[in-house]
Write an enzyme that holds these catalytic residues in place. Sequence first.
Site, PDB file in Angstrom:
ATOM      1  N   ILE A  27       0.830  -1.205   0.000  1.00 43.95           N
ATOM      2  CA  ILE A  27       0.000   0.000   0.000  1.00 43.95           C
ATOM      3  C   ILE A  27       0.863   1.251   0.000  1.00 43.95           C
ATOM      4  CG2 ILE A  27      -1.635   1.348   1.385  1.00 43.95           C
ATOM      5  CD1 ILE A  27      -2.817  -1.341   2.333  1.00 43.95           C
ATOM      6  N   ASP A  46      11.442   4.103   4.960  1.00 45.47           N
ATOM      7  CA  ASP A  46      11.260   2.663   5.044  1.00 45.47           C
ATOM      8  C   ASP A  46      12.547   2.026   5.555  1.00 45.47           C
ATOM      9  OD1 ASP A  46       9.057   0.669   3.340  1.00 45.47           O
ATOM     10  OD2 ASP A  46      10.900  -0.241   4.085  1.00 45.47           O
ATOM     11  N   VAL A  63      10.567   2.754  12.317  1.00 52.88           N
ATOM     12  CA  VAL A  63       9.595   3.455  13.158  1.00 52.88           C
ATOM     13  C   VAL A  63       9.651   3.020  14.614  1.00 52.88           C
ATOM     14  CG1 VAL A  63       8.059   3.852  11.201  1.00 52.88           C
ATOM     15  CG2 VAL A  63       7.681   1.854  12.678  1.00 52.88           C
ATOM     16  N   ASN A  89       1.949   4.920   7.282  1.00 52.86           N
ATOM     17  CA  ASN A  89       1.520   3.644   6.734  1.00 52.86           C
ATOM     18  C   ASN A  89       2.269   2.429   7.274  1.00 52.86           C
ATOM     19  OD1 ASN A  89       0.334   1.868   4.439  1.00 52.86           O
ATOM     20  ND2 ASN A  89       2.552   1.731   4.124  1.00 52.86           N
ATOM     21  N   TYR A 163      -3.581  -8.070  16.127  1.00 53.14           N
ATOM     22  CA  TYR A 163      -3.637  -7.102  15.030  1.00 53.14           C
ATOM     23  C   TYR A 163      -4.832  -6.165  15.192  1.00 53.14           C
ATOM     24  CZ  TYR A 163      -3.681  -5.295  10.250  1.00 53.14           C
ATOM     25  OH  TYR A 163      -3.668  -4.471   9.150  1.00 53.14           O
ATOM     26  N   LYS A 167      -4.916  -2.009  15.587  1.00 53.40           N
ATOM     27  CA  LYS A 167      -5.611  -1.123  14.655  1.00 53.40           C
ATOM     28  C   LYS A 167      -6.762  -0.386  15.327  1.00 53.40           C
ATOM     29  CE  LYS A 167      -2.984  -1.729  11.126  1.00 53.40           C
ATOM     30  NZ  LYS A 167      -2.167  -0.627  10.568  1.00 53.40           N
TER      31      LYS A 167
END
Length: 274
Positions: A27, A46, A63, A89, A163, A167
Amino acid sequence: MTQTSGSTHGAEFGGLVAAVTGGASGIGLATALELAARGAEVCVLDVNAEAAPAELHAFTCDVTDRASVNAAFAAVDARFGRLDVLVNNAGIGAQGTVEDNDDAEWAHVLDVNVTGMARVAAAALPLLRKGVAARTGTQPPTAAIVNTCSIAATAGLPQRALYSASKGAVLGLTRAMAADHIREGVRVNCVNPGTVDTPWVGRLLDAAPDPAAERAALNARQPTGRLVSADEVAAAICYLAGPHAGATTGTDLAVDGGMQGLRLRPAATGDGTR
């Protein structure tokens, strides 16, 4: 990957600077290419920055490491002196029930998917404020953060406890950030993809006992009958980040093939109705 239909949008993001974490694949890469096709200068942040296409500005960024995040945004500042769009992202997946992941895995996934997003936003906000100050083309000028959330934040999915928890936190974080920063000209929204046909999903399918059957099951749980494409998610992110969404903040936009909102009847036999 080729550039998407975004090239037809001309200079929608002309003169603007965007940063996309996790922008070297999936994505993130689709979004980075779409933003570039629409006129933005795009910085890919990245851990595998070397995998980014040559037409994008690539900076190594982990990150989970605040020093790495700060260094990446210092490099963006040195190159462009501002930022107008942040696509938050970068993230990782996790499978299993609450019994299936140990404390270390919970800490790792939450560190990447939630705390990592907060680290990135904290480092980006000073540059986003500089971008707002430099803007003259909108009234009032705004910068944009778009967080990549998930259908897992709003629907109970089997075998996705960790997960989904991460989120769900991203969804709450998005709304809190939107409230905190709108008065300084920074809009914050999130996009909630369904199951997207990305390399990560491909690896999950490859590891399944029957990959074809697993893909069919994933297709079937989305009312459209297919996986979402990365380009479709990228287009939604660009909308939320762009000038046409200037009155939109604190919103989650589902790109999930109808998975969250639709409840179809089983396909009937004989009359073709559903």
